[in-house]
Design an enzyme around this catalytic site. Structure first.
Site, PDB file in Angstrom:
ATOM      1  N   LYS A  20     -22.867 169.042 183.779  1.00 51.37           N
ATOM      2  CA  LYS A  20     -21.678 169.088 182.690  1.00 51.37           C
ATOM      3  C   LYS A  20     -21.999 169.765 181.444  1.00 51.37           C
ATOM      4  CE  LYS A  20     -21.018 164.696 181.017  1.00 51.37           C
ATOM      5  NZ  LYS A  20     -20.925 164.707 179.604  1.00 51.37           N
ATOM      6  N   SER A  21     -23.372 169.769 180.955  1.00 49.10           N
ATOM      7  CA  SER A  21     -23.624 170.480 179.721  1.00 49.10           C
ATOM      8  C   SER A  21     -23.262 171.904 179.890  1.00 49.10           C
ATOM      9  CB  SER A  21     -25.093 170.217 179.498  1.00 49.10           C
ATOM     10  OG  SER A  21     -25.179 168.785 179.018  1.00 49.10           O
ATOM     11  N   GLY A  92     -17.845 163.748 174.052  1.00 49.77           N
ATOM     12  CA  GLY A  92     -18.510 164.173 172.680  1.00 49.77           C
ATOM     13  C   GLY A  92     -18.989 165.523 172.710  1.00 49.77           C
ATOM     14  N   SER A 168     -30.711 165.591 169.245  1.00 50.10           N
ATOM     15  CA  SER A 168     -29.268 165.664 169.793  1.00 50.10           C
ATOM     16  C   SER A 168     -28.944 167.264 170.173  1.00 50.10           C
ATOM     17  CB  SER A 168     -28.270 165.349 168.799  1.00 50.10           C
ATOM     18  OG  SER A 168     -26.873 165.811 169.317  1.00 50.10           O
ATOM     19  N   ASP A 316     -29.358 160.143 179.712  1.00 55.43           N
ATOM     20  CA  ASP A 316     -28.066 159.911 180.130  1.00 55.43           C
ATOM     21  C   ASP A 316     -28.502 159.106 181.631  1.00 55.43           C
ATOM     22  OD1 ASP A 316     -26.454 161.268 178.308  1.00 55.43           O
ATOM     23  OD2 ASP A 316     -26.587 163.046 179.465  1.00 55.43           O
ATOM     24  N   LYS A 343     -23.379 156.228 172.565  1.00 52.79           N
ATOM     25  CA  LYS A 343     -22.762 157.083 173.727  1.00 52.79           C
ATOM     26  C   LYS A 343     -21.399 156.555 174.009  1.00 52.79           C
ATOM     27  CE  LYS A 343     -26.400 159.693 174.382  1.00 52.79           C
ATOM     28  NZ  LYS A 343     -26.396 161.147 173.926  1.00 52.79           N
ATOM     29  N   ARG A 347     -24.350 151.444 175.301  1.00 55.68           N
ATOM     30  CA  ARG A 347     -25.371 151.514 176.767  1.00 55.68           C
ATOM     31  C   ARG A 347     -26.090 150.442 176.707  1.00 55.68           C
ATOM     32  NH1 ARG A 347     -24.754 157.871 178.462  1.00 55.68           N
ATOM     33  NH2 ARG A 347     -22.477 157.489 179.308  1.00 55.68           N
TER      34      ARG A 347
END
Ligand code: S3P
Length: 672
Positions: A20-21, A92, A168, A316, A343, A347
């Site tokens: 995904k990133s 995000g 981050s 994650d 998140k 979570r």
């Protein structure tokens, strides 16, 4: 490792979808460069589609996402202010990275919004440093709310040196993007390292970044060149299957093409420390990223402590690790993980409340949790809060024999892993063949040999159901409406008065004894308490709840049994997603209908809008269609012996003719 249930054997090779990133960044950098970027293996998920849509709205020429496509970038200065608000949906990464991109584009502005979950997430972490660089960032929501909706007005920025306190990667990447679009120097110091995909991709695009043990420095005046991308599989998605294999009783799973970037492999280190038997094969470098095949075997797992620098490397995967810890021996502590609270959902709270509701021993900590593993089976209903990683983590627990777990929103996996349920069902093996005998109402087969089964599979909107009915009519055999069985069992669950939120596969299937079949002249349909409930089965309450019931693996197994026993009794045409693979692997004729998703989207829009759709409309619809197809838990690839018919350029009549001809040839071959 569990005390109840039949042993779980895992097998097969899974290629988890693209990272995904890396997928987000591949699109953004392709749009910024001047020239062509070929992108292969992108993750076609809802989050990545949000980035594609936002870039398109700023003028980037991004075609519909597919496994192999080219973006013709026109340079960063070609990007303009979007006319409408940028919808970042649940993503995000889209909001934060694109805020950085816009911030450095003097004279350009964009307003960002997202779904309820994204709107709750903190944006001050990007707004503050971007404002310090000279951009104007305004929160547009209620007073004091430092999240979306947010307006970013780009400006000629000045450089910044910034300490990335939350480790981050989204903040770091936003600042690098602002530096690139504005041509100024940026240094990001990282006390704890966050994922470094942006840095690797920028280096591959000729940007003179300096990566040190302290962090990263972008010099002023850098230009992003085009560079092709092959997106490896997402380790965060692969981790669900590493956990599944580790928790199983027998077999092995191979996960190929997994991104093994060291800033992402913390979960694999943690699982190995917990006792998972896992090794890497075929390691190599592709496009600046390390990839390899993970081979995982079941093992005895024990608790561990996860904290400090390891947290960003497995952030994650922590929901999955926590779920696995609930089945391990001893205590697991997760600390320093307060980031989990911001998140897609909180979570920490979500994992703790759900695991506790299922019967696990777990304590919530301000920055993590303490879990005491146990062998007791887990049972109950999981509330995901729309969080894809919670749905998948508990989905893995739900696949363990002995556990009885239902999930409120299985479809939310579309955010990062649209084919998760299909891969999960394939890796735990097909449902055991039915021993069910045909109900007395069914006439025995008129031939001595097994009846003819024609399986017609295909994605949504391929027209398979109407084609199947038409084929059955012309061949004078019965059409099996498997969907009606899901409706029948859902109808009984609704009628029972139990609140739908508390339904489990076991409670739903408690009514299965009341469902039999009836043979009409043309079809095989379910009978409820001996009655034809055709109209009631189409009622609104059944429609509302049927997809949740159809997502329950045990219910699917039961419906498959009904369909199989019908096919064992009379000649049938059956349509679905996995009829030729899972339900009737020995069907004498298997047809797989495909249609170019672009063409399917075009037809749909033509019908819906009553005019010729624009290319941009088709691109958006195509992506939505691809994601919806993939999201279906039962969707499968064609059986190896299926005849694939591409309906893109063929009328329905021609399709039907073709299948009927194939069926006649099959009958002839079988001497019928
Ligand atoms: C991501 C960074 C991480 C991660 C997210 C994707 C990225 O978030 O949790 O799923 O692509 O940069 P943070 O940057 O908020 O830590």
């Amino acid at each position: 490792m569990r005390v109840t249930g039949t042993p779980l054997t895992v097998s097969g090779t899974i290629r988890a979808p693209g990272d995904k990133s890396i997928s987000h960044r591949a699109l953004i950098f392709a749009a910024m460069a001047s020239g062509a970027t070929r992108i292969r293996g992108i993750l076609p998920s809802a989050d990545v589609r949000a980035t594609a849509g936002a870039l398109r709205a700023m003028g980037a020429r991004i075609p519909a996402l597919s496994d192999d496509f080219v973006v013709h970038g026109q340079g960063v200065q070609s990007l303009h202010s979007p006319e409408a608000t940028l919808d970042c949906a649940n993503s995000g990464t889209t909001a934060r990275l694109l805020a950085g991109l816009v911030a450095g584009l003097a004279g350009r502005s964009a307003r960002f919004e997202g779904d309820a979950s994204l709107s709750r997430r903190p944006m001050r972490r990007v707004a503050d440093p971007l404002s310090a660089m000279g951009a104007h960032v305004t929160f547009m929501g209620a007073a004091g709310h430092d999240g979306l909706p947010m307006q970013v007005d780009g400006a000629a920025l000045h450089g910044i040196r910034y300490v990335n306190a939350q480790a981050s990667a989204q903040v770091k990447s936003a600042l690098l993007l602002a530096g690139l679009t504005s041509g100024v120097a940026v240094t990001v110091d990282e006390p704890l390292r966050s994922r470094d995909h942006s840095e690797r991709m920028l280096l591959a695009r000729g940007v003179a970044l300096a990566m040190t043990s302290e962090g990263v420095t972008l010099p002023a005046g850098q230009v992003v060149q085009p560079a092709d991308v092959i997106v490896p599989s997402d380790p965060s998605s692969a981790a669900f299957f590493v956990a599944l294999a580790a928790l199983a009783d027998a077999g092995q799973l191979r996960l190929e093409n997994v991104c093994l970037n060291p800033t992402r492999t913390g979960a694999f280190d943690v699982l190995q420390r917990m006792g998972a038997v896992l090794h890497v094969e075929d390691e190599c470098d592709v496009g600046g990223e390390r990839i390899g095949t993970l081979v995982v075997h079941p093992s005895t797992l024990r608790g561990t402590h996860i904290n400090g620098a390891e947290i960003p490397r497995c952030i994650d995967e922590l929901p999955m690790i926590a779920c696995l810890a609930a089945c391990a021996e001893g205590e697991t502590r997760i600390t320093d993980a307060q980031e989990l609270r911001v998140k897609e959902s909180d979570r920490i709270r979500g994992v703790v409340e759900n695991l506790r509701a299922l019967g696990a021993e777990i304590e919530e900590l301000s920055d993590g949790m303490r879990i005491v593993g146990s062998r007791t089976p887990l049972a109950g209903h999981v509330v995901t809060h729309g969080d894809h990683r919670l749905a998948m983590a508990f989905g893995v627990l739900g696949a363990l024999p002995g556990n009885q777990i239902t999930i409120d929103d299985p479809g939310c996996v579309a955010v990062s892993y649209p084919t998760f349920w299909r891969d999960l069902s394939q890796s735990v093996g097909p449902v055991a063949p039915s021993m069910a005998s045909a109900p007395a109402s069914v006439a025995p087969s008129i031939t001595g040999s097994s009846p003819l089964v024609i399986a017609i599979d295909g994605p949504a909107a391929s027209g398979k159901s109407s084609t199947a009915q038409w084929v059955a009519k012309l061949l004078d055999v019965r059409h099996v409406d498997s969907g009606a069985f899901y409706r029948a069992i859902t109808f009984l669950a609704v009628e029972s008065g139990e609140v739908p939120e508390s339904w489990t596969a076991a409670s739903v299937l408690a009514h299965s004894g009341r469902v039999a079949w009836r043979l009409t002249e043309r079809s095989v349909l379910p009978l409820v308490d001996g009655q034809d409930q055709d109209e009631a089965l189409r009622g609104a309450a059944v429609t509302r709840h049927v997809s949740r019931v159809a997502a329950m693996a045990l219910v699917r197994a039961w419906v498959n049994e009904q369909v199989r026993s019908a096919g064992a009794a009379v000649d049938v045409v059956v349509d679905g997603r996995d009829i030729g693979t899972a339900v009737f692997p020995t069907a004498q004729l298997k047809v797989f209908l495909v249609a170019d998703s672009w063409e399917r989207a075009r037809r749909r829009l033509l019908q819906r809008l009553g005019r010729r759709p624009t290319e941009a409309e088709i691109a958006t619809e195509t992506e939505a269609l691809v994601a919806r197809d993939a999201q279906d838990a039962t969707q499968s690839a064609p059986a190896h012996d299926a005849v694939t018919i591409d309906t893109t350029t063929v009328t329905q009549e021609e399709q039907v003719e073709r299948i009927v001809a194939l069926a006649r040839a099959t009958r002839q071959r079988l001497g019928r």
